[in-house]
Design a protein around this motif. Sequence first.
Motif, PDB file in Angstrom:
ATOM      1  N   GLN A 235       0.846  -1.180   0.000  1.00 58.15           N
ATOM      2  CA  GLN A 235       0.000   0.000   0.000  1.00 58.15           C
ATOM      3  C   GLN A 235       0.883   1.232   0.000  1.00 58.15           C
ATOM      4  O   GLN A 235       1.837   1.330   0.752  1.00 58.15           O
ATOM      5  CB  GLN A 235      -0.844   0.002   1.254  1.00 58.15           C
ATOM      6  N   SER A 236       0.533   2.170  -0.842  1.00 57.27           N
ATOM      7  CA  SER A 236       1.406   3.322  -0.947  1.00 57.27           C
ATOM      8  C   SER A 236       0.697   4.420  -1.713  1.00 57.27           C
ATOM      9  O   SER A 236      -0.184   4.148  -2.519  1.00 57.27           O
ATOM     10  CB  SER A 236       2.675   2.918  -1.670  1.00 57.27           C
ATOM     11  N   VAL A 237       1.111   5.639  -1.463  1.00 55.76           N
ATOM     12  CA  VAL A 237       0.532   6.750  -2.221  1.00 55.76           C
ATOM     13  C   VAL A 237       0.801   6.601  -3.695  1.00 55.76           C
ATOM     14  O   VAL A 237       0.060   7.118  -4.524  1.00 55.76           O
ATOM     15  CB  VAL A 237       1.092   8.114  -1.787  1.00 55.76           C
TER      16      VAL A 237
ATOM     17  N   GLY B 263       7.103   1.269  10.103  1.00 55.11           N
ATOM     18  CA  GLY B 263       7.267   2.705   9.920  1.00 55.11           C
ATOM     19  C   GLY B 263       8.715   3.134  10.054  1.00 55.11           C
ATOM     20  O   GLY B 263       9.622   2.305  10.150  1.00 55.11           O
TER      21      GLY B 263
ATOM     22  N   GLN C  14     -10.386  16.883  -2.156  1.00 52.89           N
ATOM     23  CA  GLN C  14      -9.036  16.512  -1.750  1.00 52.89           C
ATOM     24  C   GLN C  14      -8.116  17.718  -1.905  1.00 52.89           C
ATOM     25  O   GLN C  14      -7.716  18.059  -3.014  1.00 52.89           O
ATOM     26  CB  GLN C  14      -8.560  15.363  -2.629  1.00 52.89           C
TER      27      GLN C  14
END
Lengths: 168, 660
Positions: free
Chosen positions: B308-310, B396, B583
């Motif tokens: 998962q990542s931007v 993290g 957004q």
Amino acid sequence: MGAALLTCSVAGAQAAAPATAPALSAEQQDRAVSIERNLRCPLCDNGESISESRADISIQMRASVRDQVAQGRSDRAIYDFFAERYGNFVLLDPPREGRGLLLWGAPVLALLLGGAALARVLGRRGQPVPTAPVAAPVPEESYDTYLAQVRQEVHTPNSDPAADRERP
Amino acid sequence: MLNLISFGASELGALGQLALLGALGFSLAGLLLALVGGLRGDARVSEAARRVNWAVFALLTLAVIVLEVALLRDDFSVRYVAEHSMTTSPVWIKLTTLWAALEGSILLWAWILSGYAFILSLTLRRDALRPWALGTMFVSLLFFVGVCATVASPFTPLASIPAEGQGPNPALQNHWMMAVHPVLLYLGFVGLSVPYAYAVGALVTGRLSDHWVVVTRRWTMVAWAFLTAAIVAGGWWSYETLGWGGYWAWDPVENASFIPWLLTTAFLHSIQIQERRGLMRSWNVWLIVLAYSSTVLGTFLNRSGIVQSVHAFADGPVGAVFLGFLALLLVLGVALAAWRAPLLRDEADPAAPVSREGAFLAGNWLFLVFAFVVLLGTLFPTFVEFVQGRRDASVGPAFFNAFAVPLGLGLLLLMGVGPLLPWRRADGHSLVRALRPLLLAGLGAGLVAFVAGVRNPGVLLTVGLSAYNIAGLGLLTVRAARQRRAGLPTLLREQPRRYGAYLAHVGLLVIALGIAFSTTYRQDQQVTLNVGGAPVRLLNEELQLRRISREDYPHGASATAHVDIDGQPFLSRVNTYRQAPGQPFPAPAVRYGLWGDTYLVVTTIDVRGQWSSVRLIESPLVSWIWWGTLIVVLGSVLTLTPPARAAARRVPAGLAPATD
């Protein structure tokens, strides 16, 4: 359109500073911040911590962290509190136990194994080696000459691969 | 999706698709010719393979131009244009939309790859390696062009043509850096295909002399410099757009670009051992196989959405295809290396622990562990999900930093020793003598920093190690200048490679200092300001909100808080884009300074223009990261320049390095 969304983010930020925030000492404040950095926003896709996130849930979680710090609960207890509610997913600093040992232990193991391998490679030096004019400094040679040499060798037709392995 | 037949709907799309299919055909032909040329040892067939490259490059160039034209013309009959572009975007956004999404970026990748193959085909010498290196490039081309022409074709037509496209991802629109960063990254990633191709060529032919390493160094250096610049450009983009005042978050996709960097850095050092001493032959083959594979792995991680990542804004079959290619690269490299293992044995006597080789190998060890840590941390949540069936772990910065900081400091330590040591062996006594001034410089600098108020051990160590490195490089340079009785310009001209490496090291030190100070001493506070209210004191600055303005553009809107900080105007914006209403994208106002940046970001803004919440961040030495990168790149370029004819040389004495 732009106006609507700006209002929406406004609502979020207003909640950021609840009027009933407990007063924390500087030390407690630092602790709260470091805990917030290690808790992941459960609803954000990009892995940001609740200390960065502007989602409502992060704001509530921040308030809860501050509450719990004010009550004098330990870091561990606070992390457990959130892990119970949102799953281990929220722990950005995975605990060093259970499966977390795999995560934290593997790099240490890699370091040790690599170190041992390195020691072996460099340690071979101790054994007598057939070709061993040691300590003779490698003569300084310019990049050009060297390249030319190698090129010449490789160019040589039918050269035995073994022959061009050892440079003169 | 796979849609090769219905060309009808779109002329440009049909032309682009034809170009891709043509390129695919030529890639296949090139691979076959190269194989035949290599197996039969027929130079004429190899020559044909070499020329086929030109056709592939030309056709892919055509495909890129066609897609750009379609984007500029808002030809929404092309699916990619309809889904990722829109009429109202500024021209530069339309141009960069080529790499704003999956299909286009794979096309860019394929085009850059064909560009590298083209340059390679011009510079490749007529030797036994030639067909095999070319053939390996064709394997890569076949894959990327194949993906482009089939499962991820940007040219598939749309049945019903929309009046307005959907526009590019907003995250890619809000900074000009998005025009630069992806291209640099691909130039870096794809550049590693050439050393890989040479390694395969060397393995296949059994010509494992050090020739391939000599030729490869330049290609690797170019790729490495692009990769370095790309990683930092990405960090700069985060800094200027994400609004948290940081530039590195150990995001999976950042990590995906960092792993190849670590492996390539290790390779660049390790091949020098082979070049100079004929050692570490098989090690170097493994390293380059790993480095190139890791770029494909990075793309897989980026594009499959598996982590998962931007950045993971694409799903689909492409991930699986990349995984297959990754496996192919690894299997090809590993199988060949295993087959040639007997030839890969080192003949010279092994390295002594205290020697240039020893320092490089120790560096290799740390680089590899570093790469492993980053990979492990990135994939651990995926492993957990795989085993437990649900997402139940996050890794993290705490984990990454716990290892990155000591490993980085260890590398700085080795970086200082390396250039001091001669090849083969040094005796311990003279090493200690040579290290004394360095250690003194490091200790002195650490003390000065301590007196100046620095208490963080990591930062103190970084300062000390930087001074120690600078002292070492300075001493070596001064000594060389004395021995040669020459000035710095002469030294640079005579040994660009050595001094280029020194310069790159200096740049890395500058970056390290920037990272250490900016992460440790970043200050961060938030406040809500009223328009026309009294000045508010925050982090030793006076903040006053003058007014709030709002601008509407065809592609979105932007609200600006006009804040005076100590009397200087800061215009901090929040942008919104038509594609993603709801957004907000912050556009912080940053005042760059040599000693520190002042960074103002709007967190919320009142619709009626009465007040705004802002976050003020002050971090020291952030600019050092950008300047340091420039120095690194300059150093890399310097190592590539051919040396001037050397004047009469003297044999250096003592621990002065005997060679570059």
